[in-house]
Design a protein around this motif. Sequence first.
Motif, PDB file in Angstrom:
ATOM      1  N   GLN A   1      -5.374 -10.549  -9.305  1.00  0.00           N
ATOM      2  CA  GLN A   1      -4.501  -9.411  -9.579  1.00  0.00           C
ATOM      3  C   GLN A   1      -5.103  -8.627 -10.733  1.00  0.00           C
ATOM      4  O   GLN A   1      -5.553  -9.213 -11.720  1.00  0.00           O
ATOM      5  CB  GLN A   1      -3.099  -9.911  -9.955  1.00  0.00           C
ATOM      6  CG  GLN A   1      -2.034  -8.879  -9.784  1.00  0.00           C
ATOM      7  CD  GLN A   1      -1.837  -8.452  -8.331  1.00  0.00           C
ATOM      8  OE1 GLN A   1      -1.860  -9.253  -7.411  1.00  0.00           O
ATOM      9  NE2 GLN A   1      -1.663  -7.168  -8.128  1.00  0.00           N
TER      10      GLN A   1
ATOM     11  N   ASN B   1      -3.395   1.677   1.621  1.00  0.00           N
ATOM     12  CA  ASN B   1      -2.915   0.293   1.638  1.00  0.00           C
ATOM     13  C   ASN B   1      -3.410  -0.406   2.888  1.00  0.00           C
ATOM     14  O   ASN B   1      -3.533   0.211   3.948  1.00  0.00           O
ATOM     15  CB  ASN B   1      -1.387   0.262   1.573  1.00  0.00           C
ATOM     16  CG  ASN B   1      -0.894   0.761   0.229  1.00  0.00           C
ATOM     17  OD1 ASN B   1      -1.011   0.077  -0.772  1.00  0.00           O
ATOM     18  ND2 ASN B   1      -0.370   1.984   0.215  1.00  0.00           N
TER      19      ASN B   1
ATOM     20  N   TYR C   1      -1.949  -8.295   1.256  1.00  0.00           N
ATOM     21  CA  TYR C   1      -1.590  -6.882   1.282  1.00  0.00           C
ATOM     22  C   TYR C   1      -2.157  -6.276   0.008  1.00  0.00           C
ATOM     23  O   TYR C   1      -1.769  -6.657  -1.095  1.00  0.00           O
ATOM     24  CB  TYR C   1      -0.071  -6.708   1.409  1.00  0.00           C
ATOM     25  CG  TYR C   1       0.386  -7.195   2.757  1.00  0.00           C
ATOM     26  CD1 TYR C   1       0.336  -6.349   3.856  1.00  0.00           C
ATOM     27  CD2 TYR C   1       0.793  -8.508   2.940  1.00  0.00           C
ATOM     28  CE1 TYR C   1       0.705  -6.799   5.117  1.00  0.00           C
ATOM     29  CE2 TYR C   1       1.160  -8.966   4.192  1.00  0.00           C
ATOM     30  CZ  TYR C   1       1.113  -8.110   5.277  1.00  0.00           C
ATOM     31  OH  TYR C   1       1.467  -8.566   6.522  1.00  0.00           O
TER      32      TYR C   1
ATOM     33  N   GLU D   1      -0.696   0.241  -3.856  1.00  0.00           N
ATOM     34  CA  GLU D   1       0.611  -0.337  -4.178  1.00  0.00           C
ATOM     35  C   GLU D   1       0.485  -1.751  -4.744  1.00  0.00           C
ATOM     36  O   GLU D   1       1.417  -2.260  -5.345  1.00  0.00           O
ATOM     37  CB  GLU D   1       1.517  -0.358  -2.944  1.00  0.00           C
ATOM     38  CG  GLU D   1       1.818   0.995  -2.371  1.00  0.00           C
ATOM     39  CD  GLU D   1       2.529   1.914  -3.358  1.00  0.00           C
ATOM     40  OE1 GLU D   1       3.362   1.424  -4.142  1.00  0.00           O
ATOM     41  OE2 GLU D   1       2.227   3.115  -3.353  1.00  0.00           O
ATOM     42  N   ASN D   2      -0.634  -2.419  -4.505  1.00  0.00           N
ATOM     43  CA  ASN D   2      -0.864  -3.780  -4.977  1.00  0.00           C
ATOM     44  C   ASN D   2      -2.341  -3.924  -5.353  1.00  0.00           C
ATOM     45  O   ASN D   2      -3.115  -4.513  -4.611  1.00  0.00           O
ATOM     46  CB  ASN D   2      -0.468  -4.797  -3.903  1.00  0.00           C
ATOM     47  CG  ASN D   2      -0.553  -6.215  -4.398  1.00  0.00           C
ATOM     48  OD1 ASN D   2      -0.387  -6.487  -5.581  1.00  0.00           O
ATOM     49  ND2 ASN D   2      -0.821  -7.135  -3.495  1.00  0.00           N
TER      50      ASN D   2
ATOM     51  N   SER E   1      -5.663  -5.214  -6.429  1.00  0.00           N
ATOM     52  CA  SER E   1      -6.221  -6.543  -6.603  1.00  0.00           C
ATOM     53  C   SER E   1      -7.635  -6.565  -6.044  1.00  0.00           C
ATOM     54  O   SER E   1      -8.055  -5.635  -5.360  1.00  0.00           O
ATOM     55  CB  SER E   1      -5.339  -7.592  -5.918  1.00  0.00           C
ATOM     56  OG  SER E   1      -5.170  -7.303  -4.540  1.00  0.00           O
TER      57      SER E   1
END
Length: 151
Positions: A9, A66, A88, A92-93, A95
């Motif tokens: 992350q 995404n 995912y 938005e995420n 990593s």
Amino acid sequence: MIDGVRHKQLVKHCDDRGYFAELVRDDEGLLERFGQMSVSMSYPGVIKAFHYHKKQDDIWFFPSGNAQVVLVDMREDSRTFKETNVFYMGEENPSVLLIPRGVAHGYRVLGNEPLTIVYLTTQSYSPDAPDEYRIPWNDPEINFNWQTEHR
């Protein structure tokens, strides 16, 4: 998690100008060596899957858009042989994903915007001897359902 896969992350450092994040550092030990850095864009709904490598590891990062990322362990000597992982990833995420050699990988673009992937490999691409082994996105043995369920 599939043996050898590492998912990191990101830490975003934000201020009134935007943000900064370190993707990959040499002191993290993610890559045994650096070969190539590439970028690719895919349109909404596109599935790019599956392939794997026998000689190189990959690191994936999606700075815009995404993705649903699917990994399948193809290494017969691995304790996670034939195991599937789903991540995912994207804006938005944020990593970073290390994909070890022998692990098949692919992704589907999610949403209505194009997706950009930046990826690093431990070896440069050789058109005369490509280290890419392809498996169809709908391979019956992998049997992955790429559809999003609407509830």
